[in-house]
Design a protein around this motif. Structure first.
Motif, PDB file in Angstrom:
ATOM      1  N   TYR A  37      10.004  66.622 -27.450  1.00 31.79           N
ATOM      2  CA  TYR A  37      11.156  67.014 -26.322  1.00 31.79           C
ATOM      3  C   TYR A  37      10.475  68.398 -25.548  1.00 31.79           C
ATOM      4  CZ  TYR A  37      15.515  69.351 -24.819  1.00 31.79           C
ATOM      5  OH  TYR A  37      16.251  70.061 -24.141  1.00 31.79           O
ATOM      6  N   ALA A  38      10.601  68.105 -24.250  1.00 34.13           N
ATOM      7  CA  ALA A  38      10.443  69.079 -23.381  1.00 34.13           C
ATOM      8  C   ALA A  38      11.354  69.877 -22.828  1.00 34.13           C
ATOM      9  CB  ALA A  38       9.416  68.763 -22.495  1.00 34.13           C
ATOM     10  N   TYR A  39      11.783  71.115 -23.273  1.00 36.33           N
ATOM     11  CA  TYR A  39      12.931  71.576 -23.219  1.00 36.33           C
ATOM     12  C   TYR A  39      12.649  72.449 -21.718  1.00 36.33           C
ATOM     13  CZ  TYR A  39      16.176  75.471 -22.964  1.00 36.33           C
ATOM     14  OH  TYR A  39      17.171  76.563 -22.593  1.00 36.33           O
ATOM     15  N   ASN A  40      13.891  72.168 -20.609  1.00 33.11           N
ATOM     16  CA  ASN A  40      13.650  72.904 -19.476  1.00 33.11           C
ATOM     17  C   ASN A  40      12.334  72.870 -18.874  1.00 33.11           C
ATOM     18  OD1 ASN A  40      15.325  74.293 -17.396  1.00 33.11           O
ATOM     19  ND2 ASN A  40      14.677  76.039 -18.443  1.00 33.11           N
ATOM     20  N   SER A  41      11.458  71.665 -19.014  1.00 29.75           N
ATOM     21  CA  SER A  41      10.472  71.467 -18.344  1.00 29.75           C
ATOM     22  C   SER A  41      10.105  70.211 -18.223  1.00 29.75           C
ATOM     23  CB  SER A  41       9.143  72.367 -18.955  1.00 29.75           C
ATOM     24  OG  SER A  41       9.113  71.844 -20.437  1.00 29.75           O
ATOM     25  N   ASP A  42       9.031  69.942 -17.520  1.00 28.30           N
ATOM     26  CA  ASP A  42       8.408  68.557 -17.255  1.00 28.30           C
ATOM     27  C   ASP A  42       7.648  68.204 -18.786  1.00 28.30           C
ATOM     28  OD1 ASP A  42       9.415  68.412 -14.882  1.00 28.30           O
ATOM     29  OD2 ASP A  42       7.610  68.556 -13.734  1.00 28.30           O
ATOM     30  N   LEU A  43       7.417  66.812 -18.981  1.00 24.06           N
ATOM     31  CA  LEU A  43       6.665  66.446 -19.902  1.00 24.06           C
ATOM     32  C   LEU A  43       5.535  65.330 -19.553  1.00 24.06           C
ATOM     33  CD1 LEU A  43       6.055  66.223 -23.231  1.00 24.06           C
ATOM     34  CD2 LEU A  43       7.693  64.294 -23.102  1.00 24.06           C
ATOM     35  N   ILE A  44       4.225  65.865 -19.845  1.00 23.59           N
ATOM     36  CA  ILE A  44       2.910  65.225 -19.191  1.00 23.59           C
ATOM     37  C   ILE A  44       2.251  64.730 -20.608  1.00 23.59           C
ATOM     38  CG2 ILE A  44       1.007  65.249 -18.102  1.00 23.59           C
ATOM     39  CD1 ILE A  44       2.244  67.646 -16.564  1.00 23.59           C
ATOM     40  N   ILE A  45       2.172  63.359 -20.741  1.00 25.38           N
ATOM     41  CA  ILE A  45       1.502  62.798 -21.795  1.00 25.38           C
ATOM     42  C   ILE A  45       0.143  62.212 -21.355  1.00 25.38           C
ATOM     43  CG2 ILE A  45       1.489  60.778 -23.630  1.00 25.38           C
ATOM     44  CD1 ILE A  45       3.705  63.267 -24.022  1.00 25.38           C
ATOM     45  N   ILE A  46      -1.222  62.664 -21.820  1.00 24.81           N
ATOM     46  CA  ILE A  46      -2.169  62.162 -21.157  1.00 24.81           C
ATOM     47  C   ILE A  46      -2.905  61.147 -22.235  1.00 24.81           C
ATOM     48  CG2 ILE A  46      -4.520  62.782 -20.162  1.00 24.81           C
ATOM     49  CD1 ILE A  46      -3.404  65.499 -19.412  1.00 24.81           C
ATOM     50  N   ASN A  47      -2.201  60.180 -22.560  1.00 19.66           N
ATOM     51  CA  ASN A  47      -2.519  59.258 -23.625  1.00 19.66           C
ATOM     52  C   ASN A  47      -1.599  58.030 -23.822  1.00 19.66           C
ATOM     53  OD1 ASN A  47      -4.041  58.151 -26.010  1.00 19.66           O
ATOM     54  ND2 ASN A  47      -4.537  60.188 -26.151  1.00 19.66           N
ATOM     55  N   ASN A  48      -1.700  57.506 -24.771  1.00 18.08           N
ATOM     56  CA  ASN A  48      -0.697  56.089 -24.940  1.00 18.08           C
ATOM     57  C   ASN A  48       0.277  56.439 -25.661  1.00 18.08           C
ATOM     58  OD1 ASN A  48      -2.690  54.347 -23.351  1.00 18.08           O
ATOM     59  ND2 ASN A  48      -3.731  54.240 -25.432  1.00 18.08           N
ATOM     60  N   VAL A  49       1.521  55.862 -25.488  1.00 18.21           N
ATOM     61  CA  VAL A  49       2.815  55.897 -26.285  1.00 18.21           C
ATOM     62  C   VAL A  49       2.995  54.876 -26.751  1.00 18.21           C
ATOM     63  CG1 VAL A  49       5.145  56.676 -26.092  1.00 18.21           C
ATOM     64  CG2 VAL A  49       3.616  57.771 -24.403  1.00 18.21           C
ATOM     65  N   SER A  50       3.049  54.856 -28.278  1.00 18.01           N
ATOM     66  CA  SER A  50       3.373  53.466 -28.953  1.00 18.01           C
ATOM     67  C   SER A  50       4.836  53.155 -28.907  1.00 18.01           C
ATOM     68  CB  SER A  50       3.136  53.800 -30.267  1.00 18.01           C
ATOM     69  OG  SER A  50       1.655  54.104 -30.310  1.00 18.01           O
ATOM     70  N   THR A  51       5.068  51.935 -29.429  1.00 19.07           N
ATOM     71  CA  THR A  51       6.572  51.548 -29.521  1.00 19.07           C
ATOM     72  C   THR A  51       7.202  52.167 -30.493  1.00 19.07           C
ATOM     73  OG1 THR A  51       5.867  49.200 -28.983  1.00 19.07           O
ATOM     74  CG2 THR A  51       7.801  49.258 -30.063  1.00 19.07           C
ATOM     75  N   GLY A  52       8.422  52.574 -30.493  1.00 17.75           N
ATOM     76  CA  GLY A  52       9.165  53.268 -31.377  1.00 17.75           C
ATOM     77  C   GLY A  52       9.048  54.828 -31.274  1.00 17.75           C
ATOM     78  N   ALA A  53       7.990  55.482 -30.275  1.00 17.91           N
ATOM     79  CA  ALA A  53       8.149  56.612 -30.025  1.00 17.91           C
ATOM     80  C   ALA A  53       9.065  57.023 -29.057  1.00 17.91           C
ATOM     81  CB  ALA A  53       6.624  56.962 -29.537  1.00 17.91           C
ATOM     82  N   GLU A  54       9.638  58.373 -28.796  1.00 17.36           N
ATOM     83  CA  GLU A  54      10.504  58.731 -28.012  1.00 17.36           C
ATOM     84  C   GLU A  54      10.086  60.021 -27.218  1.00 17.36           C
ATOM     85  OE1 GLU A  54      14.110  59.485 -29.997  1.00 17.36           O
ATOM     86  OE2 GLU A  54      14.313  57.372 -30.854  1.00 17.36           O
TER      87      GLU A  54
END
Length: 255
Positions: free
Chosen positions: A163-180
């Motif tokens: 969770y990114a509170y009051n900001s952007d969220l940047i993921i520099i990788n893979n996000v698996s099934t079941g992740a939020e």
């Protein structure tokens, strides 16, 4: 030799928060059920925190509590409560009262956010010189809190919730099934996106989601949802931009 029985350790967890703006149990029940009907799998056995800070009138907590749990949602805590009678009523239902830290700081942060939003709305009417002067003036105010983007370089595994509170969220990788992935701002995924992405969690309809390889289970912006089976095949595995267009969640190819 002693065998360890338990261990106390501090951890950070992110939970969904339901903000109540009305004290009528029936209306609250119907509003929650409407959200659940949009995505029954996503809301199945979900645990939430209830925020009653925005309810100005008296609230019959027992009736509100029964209305919420009858939808199948689990309540793990209540925040935003300062009324002694309501606190007593909440305690009688066995639900803990949660308190956030730095209340004054968060109050200042909210006030600063409203001022900055007002400035953005008037930006077209001001000259560049005026804007620069105002920004320089604001930078002298040490009470203003600036939230940088939350950047994560590690892969997001199944079961993880970011969770990114009051900001952007940047993921520099893979996000698996079941992740939020949850962010009050935009969400950027530079990798395979197979989990759930919820942008504009605070209700900002201008937020967007960007994926380099889209295979998401669920996409959401400011409460509007698209399930995996609703995503057109032509966008699967492609670089995509997701945004709201007249309250309709829209996907556009970036390639």
């Amino acid at each position: 030799m002693l065998t360890k029985i338990i261990k106390f350790k501090q951890n950070n967890f992110s939970f969904y928060v339901i903000y109540l703006y009305n004290n009528q149990p029936e209306l609250i029940f119907n509003a929650i059920k409407e959200k659940i009907n949009h995505s029954p799998i996503f809301f199945k056995k979900i645990s939430v925190i209830i925020n009653i800070n925005y309810i100005k009138n008296e609230i019959d907590w027992k009736k509100v509590y029964n209305a919420i749990i009858s939808t199948g949602i689990n309540i793990i805590g209540v925040i935003g409560c300062n009324n002694k009678n309501i606190i007593k009523s909440i305690n009688n239902t066995g639900i803990p009262i949660l308190f956030t830290n730095n209340k004054d700081q968060k109050k200042n942060q909210n006030n600063d956010f409203k001022k900055q939003k007002k400035n953005v709305n008037n930006i077209k009417q001001k000259s560049i010189i005026q804007i620069i002067k105002e920004k320089n003036s604001l930078s002298l105010n040490k009470n203003i809190i600036y939230n940088k983007s939350k950047i994560i370089y590690n892969p997001i595994r199944s079961g993880q919730q970011i969770y990114a509170y009051n900001s952007d969220l940047i993921i520099i990788n893979n996000v698996s099934t079941g992740a939020e992935l949850i962010a009050d701002g935009n969400i950027h995924i530079y990798g395979f996106m197979r989990g759930k992405a919820l942008s504009g969690a605070n209700g900002d309809k201008n937020c967007q989601i960007f994926c380099t390889q889209l295979f998401a289970e669920l996409l959401s912006i400011a409460g509007e949802y698209l399930l995996q089976e609703q995503i057109p095949n032509k966008f699967l595995g492609k670089s995509s931009r997701i945004y709201l267009n007249n309250k309709v969640l829209t996907i556009k190819s970036c390639s």
